[in-house]
Structures are given as C-alpha cells and as structure tokens.
Design a protein around this motif. Structure first.
Motif, PDB file in Angstrom:
ATOM      1  N   THR A  43      10.266 -14.062   8.396  1.00 41.09           N
ATOM      2  CA  THR A  43       9.186 -13.124   8.714  1.00 41.09           C
ATOM      3  C   THR A  43       8.636 -12.547   7.419  1.00 41.09           C
ATOM      4  N   ILE A  44       7.316 -12.485   7.325  1.00 40.39           N
ATOM      5  CA  ILE A  44       6.680 -11.916   6.143  1.00 40.39           C
ATOM      6  C   ILE A  44       6.603 -10.391   6.302  1.00 40.39           C
ATOM      7  N   GLU A  45       6.965  -9.688   5.245  1.00 38.60           N
ATOM      8  CA  GLU A  45       6.841  -8.232   5.252  1.00 38.60           C
ATOM      9  C   GLU A  45       6.410  -7.759   3.867  1.00 38.60           C
ATOM     10  N   GLN A 193       2.145  -7.352  -3.033  1.00 38.16           N
ATOM     11  CA  GLN A 193       3.478  -7.954  -3.151  1.00 38.16           C
ATOM     12  C   GLN A 193       4.095  -8.103  -1.769  1.00 38.16           C
ATOM     13  N   MET A 194       4.409  -9.358  -1.408  1.00 35.28           N
ATOM     14  CA  MET A 194       5.022  -9.650  -0.117  1.00 35.28           C
ATOM     15  C   MET A 194       6.369 -10.339  -0.324  1.00 35.28           C
ATOM     16  N   ARG A 195       7.157 -10.338   0.737  1.00 34.24           N
ATOM     17  CA  ARG A 195       8.426 -11.056   0.717  1.00 34.24           C
ATOM     18  C   ARG A 195       8.705 -11.624   2.105  1.00 34.24           C
ATOM     19  N   ALA A 196       9.540 -12.651   2.137  1.00 31.69           N
ATOM     20  CA  ALA A 196       9.955 -13.260   3.394  1.00 31.69           C
ATOM     21  C   ALA A 196      11.393 -12.844   3.687  1.00 31.69           C
ATOM     22  N   ALA A 253      -3.012 -14.585  -1.766  1.00 31.38           N
ATOM     23  CA  ALA A 253      -4.049 -14.219  -0.802  1.00 31.38           C
ATOM     24  C   ALA A 253      -3.611 -14.511   0.634  1.00 31.38           C
ATOM     25  N   ASN A 254      -4.141 -13.713   1.557  1.00 29.94           N
ATOM     26  CA  ASN A 254      -4.002 -13.942   3.003  1.00 29.94           C
ATOM     27  C   ASN A 254      -2.551 -13.976   3.463  1.00 29.94           C
ATOM     28  N   LEU A 255      -1.752 -13.059   2.965  1.00 30.23           N
ATOM     29  CA  LEU A 255      -0.393 -12.882   3.466  1.00 30.23           C
ATOM     30  C   LEU A 255      -0.364 -11.598   4.288  1.00 30.23           C
ATOM     31  N   GLN A 256       0.049 -11.705   5.548  1.00 28.75           N
ATOM     32  CA  GLN A 256       0.036 -10.559   6.434  1.00 28.75           C
ATOM     33  C   GLN A 256       1.446 -10.241   6.915  1.00 28.75           C
TER      34      GLN A 256
END
Length: 337
Positions: A43-45, A193-196, A253-256
């Motif tokens: 899950t992306i957060e 900045q995103m993480r899985a 880009a385009n990470l939700q």
C-alpha cells in the motif's frame, strides 16, 4: 482460422501425435538459473502526513483552504479571532515596561548605596534592603518577559499555518465555529515523498535482511527500485509477518496514498525452463508442445505456469536438451495441409 476450426484441428492433432518436421523452426530446451522473486501486496502511503490542531481558543473567522487543495509550506490554513490574545499581549507588554522602569530605579539605588556604604553613610539594613530590591526587580523583568513571549505565541496561534507543502485530505471544522486547544482542524499529506508498506512472511525475513532491495510495480505499470528500507524488528502476533517500509524516490509523479502496488524482492535463484508462448498449444486446461523426435514432431503434454512477458515457464513434461517447435500452430497447420 475460426476458433471452432482451431479446436477441431487440435483434437485431430491429439489423436494423431506425429507430424512431419517440414522446415519448422525449433528451439532447444535449456534449464537456466533465474532469480526467484517473492511478490507481495503493498500500500502506498505518504511519509509526511499530519493533522493540524488548534493551540488556542477562539472562533474561526476565515478558512483559506478546503479538501483537495494544494497548500504551500507556511501558508495560512485558517484564522481564529485574535482580540482576546491581542489584548492579553498588550497588557503583558505594559507590565514588562513597568517592571523595567522599577528595575532601573532599583539598580540605580543599589549602585549609590554600594558607593556610600563603605563610608558609613548607609546602614547595613538599608544596604541589604537595596540589594534585595535590585534582585527582585531583575526577577520581575524576567517574569514579565516570559509572559510577553507566551502571549505573543498565543497570538501567533490564531493563524494556523501549514507545516509542509501538500494536499488537504480532510477538514474537521466550519467557518464561525468555536474551537479549543487540541481540537483537530485539518489533515493533509506531502506528495513529495511516498513509501510502500508491505508485510513480509517470517520465512523470508532473513533473506531480505541479507539483500535489502525491493522492486515496486505501480498500478500504472511503472517499476521503482528502492534499497531504502525500514524492516520492523518485531513480528505481528496474528500474521507472524514483519512490516517493511519501502521509501520510494522523491518527487515521483502521480503517487497517491491508499493505492495498491506490488512489491517484489529476490529470494535466491532456481533452475527453470522458459519457452516462448508461441510454442504452447492450449485447449481448456490442457497445454502441449510439439517435441521433435528424429524427423517427426510428437505432441507432448506439459505443465506450465502463467505466461509473463511473452514467455511461459515449463514446470513438467520437458527436460534439458529437448527440441520443440517454436510455432506450435504452424505445425498444426502443416498437419491440416
């Protein structure tokens, strides 16, 4: 060729398993070492996500942003009435000015008494009183300054600012509503900045620690590689798995947040046979290839895995050194002719 004709010829081929090898391209079956990938759901957060709360009491007089708005860092999210805080600050500033004036007078008196005391012009009692008064007025100035600082901060709290640039995801208050300290106002996240997040079963955790690298496949087909991992040092008591945070490249880009992804990591190597999908002849649950024996092709049943990138893994039915037709339907067409 229609699907009915293809099934008919396939049944005909199964009944007569030998076909002449007339100029049909073949490929030699070889076992090669391939990376054994373990693929998990992720899950992306957002790395930065926060809920801004009120730090002072008052009535909301202005809402500058709403849900789904993009907010720059430091921007004023909303404003709260500031008359009470402003009046309190003015009162404490007046107290500070008074304390400073008394302190100046007390310090001057202490200095005069200190010069006269050795000459016997001032009694010891008067000298002690002047000393105590000078120290007391110094402490009064310090206390007044602290109250002014506190009132200044309380006044600043009437304008709630964004702690980082990002997107507003939730609003808990309305304009005109009275809020109190600790009450939630707005929530948001930073898109920079995103993480899985994934759960790794216990049996794989040592291999992952030895080779900490993930390949994250996003829903739009993009693949991101990351070695920046945080492996939790404790397992979930229910699932017996370890949570892993996979930090993704910045400003992707385009990470939700909340979207699904696939996270894969290497778990050693194994020998396997790969063939192009064109070599496979399928009907319902039956899979076969044309195996070359001498000058003939023999239809041989095989067990295969799911196709991937134009190739299929043969799990059973062939061995290294065998030769099979590259185009199974071409052999079937030759049979028809």
């Amino acid at each position: 060729m229609t699907s009915i004709s293809r099934v008919f010829f396939l049944l005909l081929a199964l009944a007569s398993t030998q076909v002449q090898a007339a100029s049909v391209e073949t490929i030699e079956v070889l076992t090669k070492p391939y990376v054994n990938w373990v693929t998990l759901d992720a899950t992306i957060e957002a790395v930065k996500a926060a809920t801004v709360s009120a730090q002072t009491s008052g009535r909301i007089v202005k809402l500058n942003y709403d849900v789904n708005d993009v907010v720059p860092e430091g921007a004023a999210l909303l404003e709260i009435t500031s008359k009470e805080q402003g009046a309190e600050l003015a009162s404490f500033e007046a107290d500070l000015a008074k304390a400073r004036a008394l302190n100046v007078e007390a310090q001057a008196q202490y200095k005069r008494y200190k010069e006269l005391f050795p000459q016997g012009a001032i009694s010891k009692g008067a000298m002690d009183e002047a000393t105590a008064n000078a120290k007391a007025t110094e402490r009064a100035v310090t206390a007044a300054q602290a109250r002014v600082i506190k009132a200044s901060e309380s006044l600043k709290y009437t304008v709630v600012s964004a702690p980082f640039s990002g997107v507003v995801t939730e609003r808990f208050v309305e304009q005109g509503e009275t809020v109190s300290p600790g009450q939630a106002l707005l929530s948001g996240f930073s898109a920079s900045q995103m993480r899985a997040i994934t759960q790794v079963p216990q049996r794989y955790i040592n291999q992952l620690k030895n080779a900490p690298e993930f390949l994250v496949r996003l829903s739009d087909g993009r693949e991101l590689t990351s070695k920046d991992l945080t492996i939790f040092s404790f397992a979930d008591p229910v699932s017996h798995s370890y949570q892993v945070r996979i930090n993704l490249p910045e400003n992707e880009a385009n990470l939700q947040p909340g979207t699904w992804a696939k996270a894969s990591f290497k778990n050693g190597e194994r020998e396997k046979i790969q063939l192009p999908t064109s070599a496979l002849l399928t009907m319902n649950e039956l899979s076969s290839v044309y195996l070359k024996k001498g000058e003939e092709f023999v239809l041989t049943q095989v067990r295969v895995a799911s196709p991937l990138d134009g190739e299929v893994e043969v799990l059973a039915g062939l061995k290294s050194g065998d030769k099979v037709a590259v185009d199974a339907y071409q052999v079937l067409l030759n049979k028809k002719q």
